[in-house]
Motif scaffolding. Structure first.
Motif, mmCIF file in Angstrom:
data_model
loop_
_atom_site.group_PDB
_atom_site.id
_atom_site.type_symbol
_atom_site.label_atom_id
_atom_site.label_comp_id
_atom_site.label_asym_id
_atom_site.label_seq_id
_atom_site.Cartn_x
_atom_site.Cartn_y
_atom_site.Cartn_z
ATOM 1 N N MET A 1 52.356 74.781 14.315
ATOM 2 C CA MET A 1 50.924 75.061 14.448
ATOM 3 C C MET A 1 50.068 73.838 14.143
ATOM 4 S SD MET A 1 48.611 77.779 12.305
ATOM 5 C CE MET A 1 49.521 79.188 12.886
ATOM 6 N N LEU A 2 50.449 73.045 13.147
ATOM 7 C CA LEU A 2 49.645 71.906 12.721
ATOM 8 C C LEU A 2 50.428 70.608 12.835
ATOM 9 C CD1 LEU A 2 48.055 73.377 9.456
ATOM 10 C CD2 LEU A 2 47.014 73.229 11.724
ATOM 11 N N LEU A 3 49.839 69.610 13.475
ATOM 12 C CA LEU A 3 50.374 68.256 13.479
ATOM 13 C C LEU A 3 49.724 67.477 12.349
ATOM 14 C CD1 LEU A 3 50.240 67.233 17.253
ATOM 15 C CD2 LEU A 3 52.233 67.986 15.963
ATOM 16 N N ILE A 4 50.524 66.783 11.577
ATOM 17 C CA ILE A 4 50.010 65.935 10.508
ATOM 18 C C ILE A 4 50.046 64.495 10.995
ATOM 19 C CG2 ILE A 4 50.317 65.155 8.137
ATOM 20 C CD1 ILE A 4 51.735 67.804 7.570
ATOM 21 N N PRO A 5 48.905 63.827 11.096
ATOM 22 C CA PRO A 5 48.877 62.443 11.589
ATOM 23 C C PRO A 5 49.798 61.522 10.800
ATOM 24 C CG PRO A 5 46.662 63.332 11.501
ATOM 25 C CD PRO A 5 47.553 64.333 10.818
ATOM 26 N N ASP A 6 50.503 60.677 11.519
ATOM 27 C CA ASP A 6 51.393 59.693 10.915
ATOM 28 C C ASP A 6 50.614 58.389 10.760
ATOM 29 O OD1 ASP A 6 53.480 58.218 9.987
ATOM 30 O OD2 ASP A 6 54.537 58.086 11.905
ATOM 31 N N TRP A 7 49.899 58.296 9.654
ATOM 32 C CA TRP A 7 49.110 57.099 9.363
ATOM 33 C C TRP A 7 49.005 56.932 7.855
ATOM 34 C CZ3 TRP A 7 43.152 57.918 10.460
ATOM 35 C CH2 TRP A 7 42.729 59.114 9.884
ATOM 36 N N PRO A 8 48.720 55.753 7.364
ATOM 37 C CA PRO A 8 48.735 55.498 5.914
ATOM 38 C C PRO A 8 47.418 55.834 5.221
ATOM 39 C CG PRO A 8 48.411 53.432 7.061
ATOM 40 C CD PRO A 8 48.602 54.482 8.130
ATOM 41 N N ALA A 9 46.821 56.946 5.596
ATOM 42 C CA ALA A 9 45.591 57.365 4.924
ATOM 43 C C ALA A 9 45.917 57.838 3.510
ATOM 44 C CB ALA A 9 44.910 58.474 5.716
ATOM 45 N N SER A 10 44.942 57.735 2.630
ATOM 46 C CA SER A 10 45.093 58.183 1.251
ATOM 47 C C SER A 10 45.371 59.683 1.199
ATOM 48 C CB SER A 10 43.808 57.874 0.474
ATOM 49 O OG SER A 10 43.747 58.613 -0.725
ATOM 50 N N ILE A 11 46.060 60.132 0.135
ATOM 51 C CA ILE A 11 46.288 61.563 -0.043
ATOM 52 C C ILE A 11 44.979 62.304 -0.280
ATOM 53 C CG2 ILE A 11 48.636 61.270 -0.910
ATOM 54 C CD1 ILE A 11 47.544 61.653 -3.743
ATOM 55 N N ASN A 12 43.919 61.557 -0.558
ATOM 56 C CA ASN A 12 42.595 62.148 -0.719
ATOM 57 C C ASN A 12 42.008 62.591 0.614
ATOM 58 O OD1 ASN A 12 40.381 62.831 -2.460
ATOM 59 N ND2 ASN A 12 39.255 61.097 -1.594
ATOM 60 N N VAL A 13 42.565 62.067 1.717
ATOM 61 C CA VAL A 13 42.100 62.407 3.055
ATOM 62 C C VAL A 13 43.032 63.441 3.659
ATOM 63 C CG1 VAL A 13 41.693 61.532 5.386
ATOM 64 C CG2 VAL A 13 41.051 60.143 3.410
ATOM 65 N N ARG A 14 42.476 64.558 4.109
ATOM 66 C CA ARG A 14 43.263 65.615 4.760
ATOM 67 C C ARG A 14 42.926 65.615 6.245
ATOM 68 N NH1 ARG A 14 44.261 69.922 1.317
ATOM 69 N NH2 ARG A 14 45.403 70.843 3.074
ATOM 70 N N SER A 15 43.943 65.691 7.086
ATOM 71 C CA SER A 15 43.708 65.668 8.524
ATOM 72 C C SER A 15 44.823 66.386 9.261
ATOM 73 C CB SER A 15 43.588 64.231 9.024
ATOM 74 O OG SER A 15 44.746 63.478 8.714
ATOM 75 N N TYR A 16 44.443 67.039 10.369
ATOM 76 C CA TYR A 16 45.396 67.772 11.198
ATOM 77 C C TYR A 16 44.916 67.781 12.645
ATOM 78 C CZ TYR A 16 46.789 69.943 6.728
ATOM 79 O OH TYR A 16 47.188 70.171 5.436
ATOM 80 N N SER A 17 45.876 67.965 13.549
ATOM 81 C CA SER A 17 45.576 68.415 14.907
ATOM 82 C C SER A 17 46.403 69.664 15.142
ATOM 83 C CB SER A 17 45.940 67.350 15.953
ATOM 84 O OG SER A 17 44.905 66.427 16.128
ATOM 85 N N THR A 18 45.822 70.668 15.754
ATOM 86 C CA THR A 18 46.572 71.890 16.021
ATOM 87 C C THR A 18 47.357 71.753 17.325
ATOM 88 O OG1 THR A 18 44.778 72.962 17.253
ATOM 89 C CG2 THR A 18 44.817 73.272 14.862
ATOM 90 N N THR A 19 48.354 72.616 17.478
ATOM 91 C CA THR A 19 49.055 72.782 18.743
ATOM 92 C C THR A 19 48.570 74.097 19.360
ATOM 93 O OG1 THR A 19 50.919 74.038 17.839
ATOM 94 C CG2 THR A 19 51.044 71.623 17.725
ATOM 95 N N ARG A 20 49.213 74.514 20.437
ATOM 96 C CA ARG A 20 48.847 75.803 21.025
ATOM 97 C C ARG A 20 49.680 76.938 20.448
ATOM 98 N NH1 ARG A 20 49.700 75.914 27.246
ATOM 99 N NH2 ARG A 20 48.978 78.044 26.899
ATOM 100 N N GLN A 21 50.559 76.649 19.526
ATOM 101 C CA GLN A 21 51.529 77.620 19.021
ATOM 102 C C GLN A 21 51.053 78.297 17.742
ATOM 103 O OE1 GLN A 21 54.821 74.950 18.530
ATOM 104 N NE2 GLN A 21 55.423 75.027 20.683
ATOM 105 N N GLY A 22 51.442 79.569 17.575
ATOM 106 C CA GLY A 22 51.248 80.245 16.307
ATOM 107 C C GLY A 22 50.068 81.185 16.221
ATOM 108 N N GLY A 23 49.372 81.421 17.338
ATOM 109 C CA GLY A 23 48.196 82.275 17.301
ATOM 110 C C GLY A 23 48.414 83.629 17.946
#
Length: 244
Positions: free
Chosen positions: A1-23
């Motif tokens: 359902m959720l893609l977690i970006p593969d980047w070196p952002a701080s753990i203080n930053v939360r980010s996601y992209s959804t997929t079409r699955q799971g709804g």
């Protein structure tokens, strides 16, 4: 359902992209459609949004933009979450404020300062890119561009994005290096690499820390919504970012 970006952002930053699955949405919006403007059952969309709220552990529901492929950037400071807004990017330097855009082939771009105290998300289709949506979003940051990082989310890939001569001309007039993002076809049209166009724009601004750009929405129909692959009738995914 959720893609977690593969980047070196701080753990203080939360980010996601959804997929079409799971709804819960039914075909042709199956299943995790998050948009109310595409013809889906509104009750299904609301259930999907509630599921997103819980699964992503959101501090609050985001503002759902009226996106028009323009270059307006919404600054969340002082903005009521109940107000409907016409914009194609969202920026904040306030903790706990969720920035979000919806896509289904257009490119979502997440941005954060290295200091993790400013974030933004951009709906970057070719029209928005051509009209300067990335430039206007980066200009919102107090941080210098060299201290901003970007993640490019799921979008139509370079083997599937066919455009006309007018699109190629628009970008080459803006930056001659854009010619590298276009491959000529036999019928006078071109394959366009929207990831390349975004990277060129970001680097011209001074943003060199760029990640992502590996997921083609057209080539992964079980995982992503694609407007082109579905001939215009499909759901929408959302990309989100916040800090604090």
């Amino acid at each position: 359902m959720l893609l977690i970006p593969d980047w070196p952002a701080s753990i203080n930053v939360r980010s996601y992209s959804t997929t079409r699955q799971g709804g819960v949405s039914l075909p042709p919006y199956h299943s995790f459609n998050l948009s109310t403007h595409v013809g889906d059952n509104r009750d299904h969309v609301e259930k999907n949004r509630q599921k997103l709220f819980l699964e992503a552990d959101l501090p609050h529901m985001p503002i759902w933009l009226n996106q028009v492929h323009g270059h307006t950037v919404l600054n969340l400071e002082g903005r009521s979450r109940t107000q409907e807004v016409q914009a194609d990017a969202v920026y904040t330097r306030l903790p706990g404020q969720v920035c979000s855009v919806m896509t289904a082939d257009c490119l979502p771009v997440l941005l954060t300062s290295f200091a993790s105290n400013e974030v933004a998300v951009v709906h970057a289709g070719w029209r928005g890119l051509g009209r300067g949506i990335l430039e206007k979003t980066v200009a919102q940051f107090c941080a210098q561009p060299s201290t901003i990082m970007a993640w490019l989310g799921p979008a139509i890939g370079p083997k599937n994005f066919i455009v006309g001569e007018e699109v190629r001309t628009l970008f080459i007039l803006k930056d001659k290096k854009s010619a590298f993002a276009f491959t000529a076809l036999d019928d006078g049209r071109y394959l366009a690499d929207i990831y390349c166009l975004a990277r060129l724009c970001l680097r011209a601004l001074g943003v060199d820390a760029i990640y992502g750009g590996n997921d083609c929405t057209v080539e992964n129909p079980e995982k992503f919504f694609s407007y082109r692959a579905s001939q215009g009738v499909t759901g929408r995914m959302v990309s989100l970012i916040w800090f604090g």
